[in-house]
Design an enzyme around this catalytic site. Structure first.
Site, PDB file in Angstrom:
ATOM      1  N   CYS A  64      -0.791   8.395  -4.490  1.00  0.00           N
ATOM      2  CA  CYS A  64      -0.247   7.118  -4.032  1.00  0.00           C
ATOM      3  C   CYS A  64       1.125   6.950  -4.667  1.00  0.00           C
ATOM      4  CB  CYS A  64      -1.173   5.980  -4.457  1.00  0.00           C
ATOM      5  SG  CYS A  64      -0.500   4.365  -4.062  1.00  0.00           S
ATOM      6  N   ASP A 102      -3.214   9.911   3.163  1.00  0.00           N
ATOM      7  CA  ASP A 102      -3.068   9.864   1.699  1.00  0.00           C
ATOM      8  C   ASP A 102      -2.230  11.065   1.244  1.00  0.00           C
ATOM      9  OD1 ASP A 102      -3.462   9.492  -1.058  1.00  0.00           O
ATOM     10  OD2 ASP A 102      -5.521   8.851  -0.794  1.00  0.00           O
ATOM     11  N   HIS A 150      -9.538  10.930  -6.472  1.00  0.00           N
ATOM     12  CA  HIS A 150      -8.373  11.784  -6.745  1.00  0.00           C
ATOM     13  C   HIS A 150      -8.767  12.706  -7.898  1.00  0.00           C
ATOM     14  CE1 HIS A 150      -5.263  10.083  -4.058  1.00  0.00           C
ATOM     15  NE2 HIS A 150      -6.160   9.112  -3.995  1.00  0.00           N
ATOM     16  N   ASN A 159      -6.007  13.972  -3.667  1.00  0.00           N
ATOM     17  CA  ASN A 159      -7.450  13.767  -3.523  1.00  0.00           C
ATOM     18  C   ASN A 159      -8.134  15.087  -3.825  1.00  0.00           C
ATOM     19  OD1 ASN A 159      -6.125  11.900  -1.278  1.00  0.00           O
ATOM     20  ND2 ASN A 159      -8.086  11.025  -1.851  1.00  0.00           N
TER      21      ASN A 159
HETATM   22  P1  HMG Z   1       6.398  -7.243   1.305  1.00  0.00           P
HETATM   23  O1  HMG Z   1       7.808  -6.800   1.042  1.00  0.00           O
HETATM   24  O2  HMG Z   1       5.768  -8.185   0.350  1.00  0.00           O
HETATM   25  O3  HMG Z   1       6.217  -7.785   2.787  1.00  0.00           O
HETATM   26  O4  HMG Z   1       5.490  -5.939   1.399  1.00  0.00           O
HETATM   27  P2  HMG Z   1       6.896  -8.922   3.590  1.00  0.00           P
HETATM   28  O5  HMG Z   1       5.853  -9.484   4.463  1.00  0.00           O
HETATM   29  O6  HMG Z   1       7.674  -9.837   2.666  1.00  0.00           O
HETATM   30  O7  HMG Z   1       7.951  -8.133   4.512  1.00  0.00           O
HETATM   31  C1  HMG Z   1       9.093  -7.471   3.958  1.00  0.00           C
HETATM   32  C2  HMG Z   1       9.669  -6.540   5.001  1.00  0.00           C
HETATM   33  O8  HMG Z   1       8.732  -5.535   5.362  1.00  0.00           O
HETATM   34  C3  HMG Z   1      10.032  -7.237   6.310  1.00  0.00           C
HETATM   35  O9  HMG Z   1      11.106  -6.503   6.869  1.00  0.00           O
HETATM   36  C4  HMG Z   1       8.817  -7.002   7.153  1.00  0.00           C
HETATM   37  O10 HMG Z   1       9.084  -7.044   8.523  1.00  0.00           O
HETATM   38  C5  HMG Z   1       8.422  -5.599   6.748  1.00  0.00           C
HETATM   39  P3  HMG Z   1      12.635  -6.989   6.731  1.00  0.00           P
HETATM   40  O11 HMG Z   1      12.620  -8.375   7.270  1.00  0.00           O
HETATM   41  O12 HMG Z   1      12.949  -6.940   5.242  1.00  0.00           O
HETATM   42  O13 HMG Z   1      13.393  -5.995   7.519  1.00  0.00           O
HETATM   43  N1  HMG Z   1       6.993  -5.344   6.913  1.00  0.00           N
HETATM   44  C6  HMG Z   1       6.468  -4.343   7.639  1.00  0.00           C
HETATM   45  N2  HMG Z   1       7.026  -3.365   8.359  1.00  0.00           N
HETATM   46  C7  HMG Z   1       6.197  -2.519   8.981  1.00  0.00           C
HETATM   47  N3  HMG Z   1       4.852  -2.571   8.903  1.00  0.00           N
HETATM   48  C8  HMG Z   1       4.259  -3.523   8.165  1.00  0.00           C
HETATM   49  C9  HMG Z   1       5.078  -4.454   7.507  1.00  0.00           C
HETATM   50  N4  HMG Z   1       4.812  -5.510   6.720  1.00  0.00           N
HETATM   51  C10 HMG Z   1       5.982  -6.041   6.360  1.00  0.00           C
HETATM   52  N5  HMG Z   1       2.944  -3.562   8.100  1.00  0.00           N
HETATM   53  C11 HMG Z   1       3.610  -4.729   2.242  1.00  0.00           C
HETATM   54  C12 HMG Z   1       4.102  -6.030   1.626  1.00  0.00           C
HETATM   55  C13 HMG Z   1       2.110  -4.728   2.170  1.00  0.00           C
HETATM   56  C14 HMG Z   1       4.078  -4.655   3.671  1.00  0.00           C
HETATM   57  C15 HMG Z   1       4.218  -3.569   1.444  1.00  0.00           C
HETATM   58  O14 HMG Z   1       3.923  -3.773   0.096  1.00  0.00           O
HETATM   59  C16 HMG Z   1       3.694  -2.233   1.867  1.00  0.00           C
HETATM   60  O15 HMG Z   1       3.982  -1.763   2.970  1.00  0.00           O
HETATM   61  N6  HMG Z   1       2.905  -1.560   1.000  1.00  0.00           N
HETATM   62  C17 HMG Z   1       2.297  -0.316   1.369  1.00  0.00           C
HETATM   63  C18 HMG Z   1       1.904   0.417   0.169  1.00  0.00           C
HETATM   64  C19 HMG Z   1       1.205   1.690   0.581  1.00  0.00           C
HETATM   65  O16 HMG Z   1       1.206   2.099   1.729  1.00  0.00           O
HETATM   66  N7  HMG Z   1       0.592   2.324  -0.422  1.00  0.00           N
HETATM   67  C20 HMG Z   1      -0.131   3.542  -0.207  1.00  0.00           C
HETATM   68  C21 HMG Z   1      -1.408   3.350   0.532  1.00  0.00           C
HETATM   69  S1  HMG Z   1      -2.715   2.731  -0.492  1.00  0.00           S
HETATM   70  C22 HMG Z   1      -3.335   4.142  -1.271  1.00  0.00           C
HETATM   71  O17 HMG Z   1      -2.792   5.219  -1.154  1.00  0.00           O
HETATM   72  C23 HMG Z   1      -4.616   3.999  -2.019  1.00  0.00           C
HETATM   73  C24 HMG Z   1      -5.826   4.592  -1.284  1.00  0.00           C
HETATM   74  O18 HMG Z   1      -5.655   5.963  -0.997  1.00  0.00           O
HETATM   75  C25 HMG Z   1      -7.069   4.427  -2.156  1.00  0.00           C
HETATM   76  C26 HMG Z   1      -6.826   4.959  -3.567  1.00  0.00           C
HETATM   77  O19 HMG Z   1      -6.699   6.162  -3.767  1.00  0.00           O
HETATM   78  O20 HMG Z   1      -6.721   4.106  -4.445  1.00  0.00           O
HETATM   79  C27 HMG Z   1      -6.099   3.856   0.042  1.00  0.00           C
HETATM   80 MG    MG Z   2      -5.996   7.579  -2.336  1.00  0.00          MG
END
Ligand code: HMG
Ligand code: MG
Length: 302
Positions: free
Chosen positions: A240, A16, A209, A249
């Site tokens: 985030c 995070d 956070h 956090n």
């Molecule tokens: P998307 O664009 O809808 O996915 O993203 P897609 O399935 O259409 O794929 C698009 C492209 O991404 C493709 O590549 C896939 O291969 C690639 P391209 O053909 O364009 O070259 N792809 C990936 N590559 C690597 N690893 C993967 C992956 N999946 C697809 N897993 C997706 C959907 C979920 C992947 C995207 O929105 C994403 O990666 N989001 C991540 C957001 C994130 O990490 N946010 C921060 C973490 S959450 C947080 O911090 C909150 C938390 O702390 C709690 C809180 O405080 O609230 C946990």
């Molecule tokens: Mg968080």
């Protein structure tokens, strides 16, 4: 008031914390941070995320970081996996636990993972099943459980709804996250209670956070309910990328100081933890966000 006798902390700083850094942080630094956290006594560390590198370039080195850490058999190492692609990439890194992450807010779900809440559950279901089949534990994070940067205040019913959906697909425990740090104690208790309607007290954790400076109060409010699992970030790293304006956090150092002062066991060496925080703050070139670390570092210098 009876508080839990012990508390378990998951330090989420390497994930995070470092997912939100503007400057790239080398894998070697992340690996050393994990080492320092385990040396300080952390028994759970959220190491990285197997997410799209286009969305979160800071986590593009997930596999290298996982390959580089020197594991301690008593430590649980978790990673975020939003979909099957992420899970398949993560599995080679042998995580002890994977985390699927959804939200109690539709708008935040769309911004963060590009799908609705219902679609996210459909996406998570095969990930959860594959993890359980492989003997990997499964946690679910629920973002925006009290407030959302796009929708404003979030009703506890929405938290209960997502918690139930997660429970139904086999998620074993959940994090109730105040993503943008707007929560205050009673609201946070209501969000936790909504999750507690579906998960046991050992399966619900608080992830606060500290944007509005309420995270320690919210931690105390959670302890009052008997919640004894928390996530925090060393040096108060974090945020985030899809929650603009949200800061880190709550600092692990600050939570440990609070707990030690209350006689609650954590198994964590505060001095070593402060050193770990200093290591990453030095690397990032800015002071720690932990009030406790600042105070104790000043005392040390004197
Ligand atoms: P998307 O664009 O809808 O996915 O993203 P897609 O399935 O259409 O794929 C698009 C492209 O991404 C493709 O590549 C896939 O291969 C690639 P391209 O053909 O364009 O070259 N792809 C990936 N590559 C690597 N690893 C993967 C992956 N999946 C697809 N897993 C997706 C959907 C979920 C992947 C995207 O929105 C994403 O990666 N989001 C991540 C957001 C994130 O990490 N946010 C921060 C973490 S959450 C947080 O911090 C909150 C938390 O702390 C709690 C809180 O405080 O609230 C946990
Ligand atoms: Mg968080």
């Amino acid at each position: 008031m009876k508080y839990p006798a012990r508390v378990k902390i998951i330090d989420v700083g390497p994930r995070d914390g470092l997912q939100n850094e503007k400057q790239p942080v080398p894998a070697a630094v992340k690996i050393e941070l994990v080492q320092r956290l385990q040396d300080a006594g952390l028994k759970e560390i959220e190491v990285t995320s197997f997410v799209s590198p286009k969305w979160v370039p800071q986590m593009a080195d997930a596999a290298s970081v996982m390959a580089g850490i020197v594991r301690d058999s008593g430590v649980l190492y978790s990673v975020l996996t939003p979909n099957l692609k992420g899970f398949e990439a993560a599995v080679a890194s042998r995580p002890d636990e994977i985390v699927v992450f959804g939200a109690a807010s539709e708008a935040f779900s769309q911004k963060n993972i590009n799908c609705s809440i219902a679609e996210s559950i459909e996406r998570f279901a095969p990930v959860v099943q594959a993890a359980l089949d492989a003997g990997i534990a499964v946690r679910g994070a629920i973002s925006c459980t009290v407030g959302c940067p796009y929708e404003g205040e979030i009703a506890p019913e929405k938290v209960g709804y997502v918690a139930r959906l997660m429970k139904d697909i086999g998620v074993q425990r959940v994090d109730v996250a105040d993503t943008i740090g707007v929560g205050t104690p009673i609201k946070v208790q209501k969000a936790l209670e909504a999750a507690l309607a579906h998960f046991g007290i050992d399966q619900v954790s608080g992830h606060f956070h500290d944007t509005y400076g309420q995270a320690l109060s919210n931690t105390l409010a959670a302890l009052e309910l008997g919640v004894w699992n928390f996530q925090s970030s060393v040096a108060g790293l974090g945020g985030c990328p899809y929650a603009k304006g949200a800061t880190g956090n709550v600092a692990t150092e600050d939570v440990i100081y609070l707990l030690q002062g209350m006689g609650i066991e954590t198994g964590i060496d505060l001095d070593k933890l402060i050193d770990a925080g200093q290591f990453i703050s030095d690397h990032l070139g800015r002071p720690t966000q932990s009030r406790v670390a600042k105070a104790l570092l000043t005392k040390r210098a004197g």
